[in-house]
Design an enzyme around this catalytic site. Structure first.
Site, PDB file in Angstrom:
ATOM      1  CG  ASN A 161      -6.634 -14.070 -30.222  1.00 16.30           C
ATOM      2  OD1 ASN A 161      -7.395 -16.270 -29.648  1.00 16.30           O
ATOM      3  ND2 ASN A 161      -5.390 -14.820 -29.779  1.00 16.30           N
ATOM      4  CD1 TRP A 162     -12.901 -12.917 -27.960  1.00 19.19           C
ATOM      5  CD2 TRP A 162     -14.383 -14.820 -28.295  1.00 19.19           C
ATOM      6  NE1 TRP A 162     -14.303 -12.385 -28.288  1.00 19.19           N
ATOM      7  CE2 TRP A 162     -15.196 -13.098 -28.818  1.00 19.19           C
ATOM      8  CE3 TRP A 162     -15.365 -15.875 -28.164  1.00 19.19           C
ATOM      9  CZ2 TRP A 162     -16.525 -12.490 -28.239  1.00 19.19           C
ATOM     10  CZ3 TRP A 162     -17.022 -15.012 -28.926  1.00 19.19           C
ATOM     11  CH2 TRP A 162     -17.177 -14.056 -28.723  1.00 19.19           C
ATOM     12  CE  LYS A 163      -4.087 -15.323 -26.246  1.00 17.98           C
ATOM     13  NZ  LYS A 163      -3.292 -14.400 -24.904  1.00 17.98           N
ATOM     14  CG  HIS A 221      -1.062 -16.389 -30.244  1.00 20.81           C
ATOM     15  ND1 HIS A 221      -1.011 -16.962 -29.624  1.00 20.81           N
ATOM     16  CD2 HIS A 221      -1.901 -15.317 -30.571  1.00 20.81           C
ATOM     17  CE1 HIS A 221      -1.182 -15.581 -28.557  1.00 20.81           C
ATOM     18  NE2 HIS A 221      -1.763 -14.592 -29.159  1.00 20.81           N
ATOM     19  CD  GLU A 253      -1.544 -17.610 -26.064  1.00 16.55           C
ATOM     20  OE1 GLU A 253      -2.841 -18.226 -26.821  1.00 16.55           O
ATOM     21  OE2 GLU A 253      -0.997 -16.831 -25.603  1.00 16.55           O
ATOM     22  CD  GLU A 262      -0.167 -10.856 -29.726  1.00 20.08           C
ATOM     23  OE1 GLU A 262      -0.925 -10.782 -29.147  1.00 20.08           O
ATOM     24  OE2 GLU A 262      -0.319 -12.306 -30.108  1.00 20.08           O
ATOM     25  N   GLY A 313      -0.730 -12.285 -21.199  1.00 20.26           N
ATOM     26  CA  GLY A 313      -1.547 -12.654 -19.676  1.00 20.26           C
ATOM     27  C   GLY A 313      -1.169 -12.378 -18.619  1.00 20.26           C
ATOM     28  CB  SER A 358      -0.731  -7.514 -20.479  1.00 16.37           C
ATOM     29  OG  SER A 358      -1.039  -8.102 -19.827  1.00 16.37           O
ATOM     30  N   GLY A 401      -6.407  -9.974 -25.577  1.00 11.68           N
ATOM     31  CA  GLY A 401      -6.403 -11.950 -25.325  1.00 11.68           C
ATOM     32  C   GLY A 401      -7.720 -11.451 -24.172  1.00 11.68           C
ATOM     33  N   GLY A 402      -6.822 -11.267 -22.943  1.00 12.49           N
ATOM     34  CA  GLY A 402      -8.079 -11.023 -21.705  1.00 12.49           C
ATOM     35  C   GLY A 402      -9.004 -10.852 -21.795  1.00 12.49           C
TER      36      GLY A 402
HETATM   37  O1  LIG Z   1      -2.108 -13.159 -26.774  1.00 13.87           O
HETATM   38  C1  LIG Z   1      -2.902 -12.107 -27.151  1.00 13.87           C
HETATM   39  C2  LIG Z   1      -4.030 -11.300 -27.808  1.00 13.87           C
HETATM   40  O2  LIG Z   1      -3.556 -12.364 -29.191  1.00 13.87           O
HETATM   41  C3  LIG Z   1      -2.702 -10.971 -25.695  1.00 13.87           C
HETATM   42  O3  LIG Z   1      -3.718 -11.752 -24.397  1.00 13.87           O
HETATM   43  P1  LIG Z   1      -3.985 -11.021 -22.756  1.00 13.87           P
HETATM   44  O4  LIG Z   1      -4.375  -9.890 -24.055  1.00 13.87           O
HETATM   45  O5  LIG Z   1      -4.096 -11.834 -22.676  1.00 13.87           O
HETATM   46  O6  LIG Z   1      -2.003 -10.791 -22.862  1.00 13.87           O
END
Ligand SMILES: O=C(CO)COP(=O)(O)O
Length: 252
Positions: A9-11, A95, A97, A167, A173, A213, A234-235
């Protein structure tokens, strides 16, 4: 057996040239890898170009959300047909967010999920608790409710096209992952909820990803757990080498 699903997920990251560069590097590294399903979810602005780069590889394309209506006056939004026309087969829904910053509720998760399914897209429905909810022992109830409300009204056949991502919000993050055991316990709780509301067949076939994470040095232990069927990353999905290492997890 459930096939693992490793998704990036590149956000809100990567300009279009950067997205193309990352997708090209991933095609070179894991483009023909078949031990798990690999999914990239770039921002809307790069769905077309990432789709072009991964065409002919085993890597799949997904979006980060969508609207439930077919078309119309919904400034800023996109619908299922638009995503499908660019080659998307998955869409992330609910999600944390989106829940925290953009007013997503279990009700809108349900609408989006139904619309995704009606249009042949696989929804990855995200659930997860806040830290205070875990500390006060309410985490399982919170997540169970999110699952039941978010997926309300789906038939067993529809449920076979759904994936869930657990999640925990406090792990996203932050560099803090849930312990593999805590994550697996929650995944088992989700699976038993699905079995109660739908049936054993649906529950056993359901892919439940962990997100929060996930890193190259956490994935092997996570994927060795019986109820963890993949990762929503994510990251660590923003660099080709770390995401490729996650894709090539070694589960025991
Ligand atoms: O929200 C996430 C994937 O959708 C997880 O993000 P991180 O891997 O950066 O913690």
């Amino acid at each position: 057996m459930r096939k693992a699903l490793i998704a990036g997920n590149w956000k809100m990251n990567k300009t279009d040239p950067e997205a193309i560069e990352l997708a090209r590097a991933l095609v070179a590294e894991v483009g023909q890898y078949e031990a798990c399903d690999i999914l990239l979810c770039p921002p809307f602005t790069s769905l077309k170009s990432v789709g072009d780069v991964i065409r002919g590889s085993k890597i799949k394309l997904g979006a980060q959300t969508m609207h439930w209506e077919k078309s119309g006056a919904f400034t800023g939004m996109v619908c299922a047909d638009m995503l499908k026309s660019l080659g998307c087969t998955y869409v992330i829904i609910g999600h944390s967010e989106q829940r925290q910053f953009f007013g997503e509720t279990d009700e809108t998760v349900n609408k989006r999920t139904r619309a995704a399914l009606a249009n042949g897209l696989t929804p990855i429905v995200c659930v997860g608790e806040f830290l205070e909810q875990r500390e006060s022992g309410k985490h399982e109830q919170i997540v169970r409710d999110q699952v039941i409300q978010g997926l309300k009204g789906l038939t067993s056949d529809e449920m076979k096209q759904v994936a869930i991502a657990y999640e925990p919000v406090w792990a996203i993050g932050t560099g803090k992952t849930a312990s593999s055991q805590d994550a697996d316990d929650m995944h088992a709780c989700i699976r038993s909820t699905i079995e109660k509301v739908w049936n054993r067949d649906v529950a056993q076939g359901l892919v439940i990803q962990y997100g929060g994470s996930v890193k190259p040095d956490t994935i092997d232990e996570q994927m060795a757990m019986p109820n963890i069927d993949g990762a929503l990353v994510g990251g660590a999905a923003l660099q080709a080498d770390s995401f490729a290492r996650i894709v090539r997890f070694q589960a025991g």
